[in-house]
Design an enzyme around this catalytic site. Structure first.
Site, PDB file in Angstrom:
ATOM      1  N   HIS A  60       0.870  -1.173   0.000  1.00 31.80           N
ATOM      2  CA  HIS A  60       0.000   0.000   0.000  1.00 31.80           C
ATOM      3  C   HIS A  60       0.908   1.224   0.000  1.00 31.80           C
ATOM      4  CE1 HIS A  60      -2.974  -2.947   1.240  1.00 31.80           C
ATOM      5  NE2 HIS A  60      -3.909  -2.051   0.969  1.00 31.80           N
ATOM      6  N   PRO A  61       0.962   1.968  -1.098  1.00 29.76           N
ATOM      7  CA  PRO A  61       1.870   3.119  -1.186  1.00 29.76           C
ATOM      8  C   PRO A  61       1.609   4.151  -0.089  1.00 29.76           C
ATOM      9  CG  PRO A  61       0.917   2.611  -3.328  1.00 29.76           C
ATOM     10  CD  PRO A  61       0.182   1.781  -2.326  1.00 29.76           C
ATOM     11  N   HIS A  62       2.680   4.835   0.303  1.00 23.72           N
ATOM     12  CA  HIS A  62       2.596   5.870   1.341  1.00 23.72           C
ATOM     13  C   HIS A  62       3.190   7.172   0.799  1.00 23.72           C
ATOM     14  CE1 HIS A  62       2.811   7.660   5.331  1.00 23.72           C
ATOM     15  NE2 HIS A  62       4.040   8.050   5.021  1.00 23.72           N
ATOM     16  N   PRO A  63       2.552   8.276   0.989  1.00 20.21           N
ATOM     17  CA  PRO A  63       1.281   8.462   1.670  1.00 20.21           C
ATOM     18  C   PRO A  63       0.116   8.427   0.684  1.00 20.21           C
ATOM     19  CG  PRO A  63       2.266  10.608   1.310  1.00 20.21           C
ATOM     20  CD  PRO A  63       3.211   9.574   0.722  1.00 20.21           C
ATOM     21  N   GLU A  67      -4.084   3.574   2.002  1.00 23.04           N
ATOM     22  CA  GLU A  67      -3.339   2.814   2.993  1.00 23.04           C
ATOM     23  C   GLU A  67      -4.114   2.736   4.312  1.00 23.04           C
ATOM     24  OE1 GLU A  67       0.455   4.387   4.437  1.00 23.04           O
ATOM     25  OE2 GLU A  67      -0.266   6.379   3.915  1.00 23.04           O
TER      26      GLU A  67
END
Length: 83
Positions: A60-63, A67
């Site tokens: 899940h990519p941040h930011p 997420e």
């Protein structure tokens, strides 16, 4: 979420409901800004019958707002780190 904090609106919540026997997602409630952009993830999870641990191990990519779905699952299983 980091993205919600950066955008200046942290109000909201995600509630995930799992089957205790199968570890599969039964449902999801979302309230807050941009939840219409995140609900598709819950639909894909439900349709593909992913387990909670599969969701937690997915990247899940941040930011990002999405997420928060992963963090809700982590919280449900006592593994959340960003509360």
């Amino acid at each position: 979420s980091g993205k919600a904090t950066a955008s200046g609106n942290k109000d909201g919540m995600i509630k995930v409901i799992f089957d205790a026997k199968t570890d599969k997602l039964l449902g999801c409630h979302m309230l807050g800004d941009n939840v219409t952009e995140m609900i598709a993830e819950a639909v894909v999870i439900r349709k593909s019958a992913m387990s909670a641990h599969q969701i937690m191990s997915a990247i899940h990519p941040h930011p990002t707002m999405s997420e928060a779905v992963k963090e809700a699952v982590e919280a449900a299983y006592g593994e959340a780190i960003h509360l």
